[in-house]
Design a protein around this motif. Structure first.
Motif, PDB file in Angstrom:
ATOM      1  N   ASN A  26      -6.909 -28.383  53.709  1.00 25.45           N
ATOM      2  CA  ASN A  26      -5.585 -28.027  53.200  1.00 25.45           C
ATOM      3  C   ASN A  26      -5.581 -27.806  51.690  1.00 25.45           C
ATOM      4  O   ASN A  26      -4.866 -26.935  51.181  1.00 25.45           O
ATOM      5  CB  ASN A  26      -4.557 -29.089  53.602  1.00 25.45           C
ATOM      6  N   ASN A  30      -4.357 -24.335  49.972  1.00 21.56           N
ATOM      7  CA  ASN A  30      -3.311 -24.324  48.936  1.00 21.56           C
ATOM      8  C   ASN A  30      -3.826 -23.750  47.617  1.00 21.56           C
ATOM      9  O   ASN A  30      -3.094 -23.062  46.900  1.00 21.56           O
ATOM     10  CB  ASN A  30      -2.727 -25.728  48.741  1.00 21.56           C
ATOM     11  N   SER A  85      -1.916 -24.019  56.268  1.00 23.51           N
ATOM     12  CA  SER A  85      -2.240 -25.330  55.671  1.00 23.51           C
ATOM     13  C   SER A  85      -1.355 -26.438  56.252  1.00 23.51           C
ATOM     14  O   SER A  85      -1.749 -27.593  56.308  1.00 23.51           O
ATOM     15  CB  SER A  85      -2.099 -25.282  54.145  1.00 23.51           C
ATOM     16  N   LYS A 136      -9.645 -23.258  58.687  1.00 26.89           N
ATOM     17  CA  LYS A 136      -8.863 -24.431  59.113  1.00 26.89           C
ATOM     18  C   LYS A 136      -9.379 -24.977  60.451  1.00 26.89           C
ATOM     19  O   LYS A 136      -9.324 -26.179  60.709  1.00 26.89           O
ATOM     20  CB  LYS A 136      -7.373 -24.060  59.216  1.00 26.89           C
TER      21      LYS A 136
END
Length: 416
Positions: A26, A30, A85, A136
């Motif tokens: 995450n 970001n 995220s 992810k």
């Protein structure tokens, strides 16, 4: 060239072997969203080079529009990364656990697929969406975009690699093949089985067909999006008119656009003119069968057999009159491509029959086929849509980019 591609494969394998925590994933995503903001001018400058190249090459306006990145589109790319995220990490999730009388404790647990190769055309947002979703879900990705978006794809991939590096993650989780040479694609498809676990093609029919013919690596994808909307005898006119207009004309170039409209013979007299006139007034060309010709007062071109299996990707639609919901289902299963098909009806029984019997990977009721999209399904985006009979099917998002393994424990059990 083969040596170079093998090196790319080795780096991907090495990167994918490193397990990354959800927190780090995450942070990377970001950071990438921040860099997309910070380097906005640079991205737009690189995109302008691609637009100029496309114009000089004489590409059609609709293809140039696909390439374009402006402030709004860049914001959408950034928002998509932020959404990813916030989504739950799909790795290391226990899908099921049970105990056996033989003393075994069994868990089915999700794992990343490994290395994913994505070959795509035109839309530069694919670079960031795919990179974000693959990362992810714990997969390394090798990206090969179309030559028409080379500069934009290069900068979007480069910024992702910067985000990885700043968080001490192997930047080879994301690799971009910075070349216009088509031979690179052939090598990915036929010579990299050792390094790539699955190939996902995103693009036109010719690209997907080529991938399907030459790849010795498993494929997730679809060849065509030949989508249908069936207006049943128990449909409500205003709803049918609104849905069909949207399903056909909202965006004619996407794979979820309706290409064939099926009308029940019992509503043909009342429904065909208001529904089809609305399309015609928006410059949509209509091909229709002989029965429709008797009732439709607008301009109609005679439908030939080939029209039932044509994906127009334009403001053109074919229309057929059917005697029953069974005939509609049979038509869809014969001519459709198992992408997305919809029924418009107030009759729940008929709707259930349709949803259960069309072979589509996405079956809809009172809904526009244009919703066939991973973002709309809440997946945070998609790497593509799969019409394979084997899973994954439909939009391929985070949860579809994992496989699973069985973890088994016991108190020293041996099999008798």
């Amino acid at each position: 060239m083969k040596k170079f591609m093998n090196l790319v494969g080795i780096k991907s394998r090495k990167a994918s072997a490193k397990k990354i925590t959800t927190n780090t994933k995450n942070k990377v995503l970001n950071k990438y969203a921040q860099l997309l903001d910070k380097e906005k001018e640079l991205i737009l400058r690189e995109n302008a080079k691609d637009i100029k190249f496309a114009q000089n090459k004489g590409l059609k306006d609709n293809l140039i529009n696909r390439l374009k990145i402006n402030d709004l589109r860049l914001k959408n790319i950034k928002d998509s990364i932020k959404k990813i995220s916030k989504l739950k990490d799909p790795v290391n999730v226990t899908l099921k656990k049970w105990k056996r009388p033989n003393g075994l404790n069994i868990r089915r647990v999700t794992i990343p697929i490994g290395v994913i190769g994505v070959i795509f055309e035109s839309r530069p947002n694919v670079t960031s969406d795919v990179a974000g979703l693959c990362f992810k879900s714990g997969n390394a990705v090798i990206l090969k975009g179309g030559s028409e978006a080379l500069n934009t794809n290069r900068i979007l991939a480069k910024l992702f690699r910067q985000a990885l590096k700043k968080n001490n993650v192997d930047e080879n989780y994301i690799q971009f093949i910075d070349s216009k040479d088509r031979k690179m694609v052939d090598i990915m498809l036929s010579k990299m089985k050792k390094y790539i676990d699955v190939i996902i093609p995103r693009g036109g029919k010719s690209l997907v067909k080529r991938v399907q013919e030459f790849s010795n690596v498993p494929i997730i994808g679809h060849l065509e999006g030949l989508c249908h909307t069936f207006v049943d005898k128990d449909a409500e006119l205003n709803m049918a008119s609104k849905i069909i207009y949207n399903a056909k004309l909202r965006n004619t170039s996407i794979c979820g656009a309706t290409e064939t409209i099926l009308l029940h013979e019992k509503i043909i007299k009342k429904f065909c003119n208001p529904i089809l006139k609305k399309l015609q007034n928006a410059n949509c060309k209509i091909y229709g069968d002989r029965i429709l010709k008797k009732y439709y007062k607008g301009q109609l071109y005679p439908a030939k057999e080939k029209d039932w299996s044509t994906e127009y990707l334009a403001a053109t639609v074919s229309v057929k009159v059917v005697k029953s919901s069974d005939e509609a289902i049979n038509h869809i299963n014969k001519y459709g491509t198992m992408h997305t098909d919809s029924i418009i009806t107030k009759n729940k029984k008929t709707a259930i029959k349709f949803l259960k019997n069309v072979k589509s990977s996405i079956a809809m009721h009172n809904t526009s086929t244009q919703f066939a999209d991973g973002g709309e399904f809440g997946f945070g985006g998609e790497v593509g849509i799969s019409t394979n009979t084997l899973p994954p099917r439909g939009p391929v998002g985070l949860e579809q980019l994992v496989s699973y393994k069985y973890e088994i424990s016991s108190k020293g059990k041996i099999r008798e």
